[in-house]
Design a protein around this motif. Sequence first.
Motif, PDB file in Angstrom:
ATOM      1  N   GLU A 175      39.267  42.109  49.467  1.00 21.63           N
ATOM      2  CA  GLU A 175      39.773  42.858  48.316  1.00 21.63           C
ATOM      3  C   GLU A 175      39.508  42.128  47.005  1.00 21.63           C
ATOM      4  O   GLU A 175      39.257  42.768  45.986  1.00 21.63           O
ATOM      5  N   ILE A 176      39.572  40.801  47.026  1.00 15.23           N
ATOM      6  CA  ILE A 176      39.267  40.046  45.812  1.00 15.23           C
ATOM      7  C   ILE A 176      37.806  40.254  45.419  1.00 15.23           C
ATOM      8  O   ILE A 176      37.477  40.433  44.252  1.00 15.23           O
ATOM      9  N   SER A 177      36.893  40.244  46.420  1.00 16.33           N
ATOM     10  CA  SER A 177      35.482  40.496  46.087  1.00 16.33           C
ATOM     11  C   SER A 177      35.288  41.900  45.558  1.00 16.33           C
ATOM     12  O   SER A 177      34.532  42.110  44.611  1.00 16.33           O
ATOM     13  N   PHE A 178      35.973  42.878  46.182  1.00 10.31           N
ATOM     14  CA  PHE A 178      35.874  44.256  45.676  1.00 10.31           C
ATOM     15  C   PHE A 178      36.450  44.356  44.268  1.00 10.31           C
ATOM     16  O   PHE A 178      35.936  45.093  43.433  1.00 10.31           O
ATOM     17  N   GLN A 179      37.521  43.634  44.021  1.00  9.95           N
ATOM     18  CA  GLN A 179      38.167  43.664  42.702  1.00  9.95           C
ATOM     19  C   GLN A 179      37.240  43.094  41.635  1.00  9.95           C
ATOM     20  O   GLN A 179      37.188  43.606  40.519  1.00  9.95           O
ATOM     21  N   GLU A 180      36.507  42.039  41.974  1.00  4.23           N
ATOM     22  CA  GLU A 180      35.570  41.456  41.009  1.00  4.23           C
ATOM     23  C   GLU A 180      34.450  42.429  40.683  1.00  4.23           C
ATOM     24  O   GLU A 180      34.035  42.550  39.530  1.00  4.23           O
ATOM     25  N   VAL A 181      33.965  43.148  41.694  1.00  6.44           N
ATOM     26  CA  VAL A 181      32.920  44.143  41.461  1.00  6.44           C
ATOM     27  C   VAL A 181      33.478  45.302  40.639  1.00  6.44           C
ATOM     28  O   VAL A 181      32.823  45.798  39.707  1.00  6.44           O
ATOM     29  N   ALA A 182      34.692  45.728  40.955  1.00  4.77           N
ATOM     30  CA  ALA A 182      35.303  46.854  40.238  1.00  4.77           C
ATOM     31  C   ALA A 182      35.626  46.499  38.792  1.00  4.77           C
ATOM     32  O   ALA A 182      35.615  47.364  37.914  1.00  4.77           O
ATOM     33  N   SER A 183      35.920  45.246  38.526  1.00  3.49           N
ATOM     34  CA  SER A 183      36.264  44.857  37.160  1.00  3.49           C
ATOM     35  C   SER A 183      35.052  44.890  36.230  1.00  3.49           C
ATOM     36  O   SER A 183      35.211  44.951  35.012  1.00  3.49           O
ATOM     37  N   THR A 184      33.857  44.850  36.794  1.00  2.00           N
ATOM     38  CA  THR A 184      32.661  44.934  35.949  1.00  2.00           C
ATOM     39  C   THR A 184      32.366  46.363  35.511  1.00  2.00           C
ATOM     40  O   THR A 184      31.601  46.575  34.582  1.00  2.00           O
ATOM     41  N   GLY A 185      32.981  47.351  36.169  1.00  2.77           N
ATOM     42  CA  GLY A 185      32.759  48.757  35.821  1.00  2.77           C
ATOM     43  C   GLY A 185      33.627  49.208  34.666  1.00  2.77           C
ATOM     44  O   GLY A 185      34.365  48.436  34.046  1.00  2.77           O
TER      45      GLY A 185
END
Length: 99
Positions: A48-58
């Motif tokens: 989830e942390i990796s997904f959160q980092e990807v989502a924060s760039t959007g």
Amino acid sequence: MQKSHEFIYYCPFSHESLRSSFLIVLGLLTAILVVMAILPSQLLGQMEISFQEVASTGKNPRSVPSFVDWMVFCEMGGRWLLGIVAAWLSIQFQRWLLR
């Protein structure tokens, strides 16, 4: 005259050694349950942390899932707290069971 038949029960282990063996096995089971409760949530938290980092760039970042909070709790020392609570509960259960 009637003969009474007496059966002699022989146990090669003493009561105390059986009791301590039972307590050791119960403690190991408790440790396994604590690990099984923590490990999947930590792995999911890492993902989830990796997904959160990807989502924060959007453009529309998502909120932080609760698994991340649980994983951070475990990483910040919650594993020790869970182990201590599990040991205390195991001791209380053993006292109740062996009364």
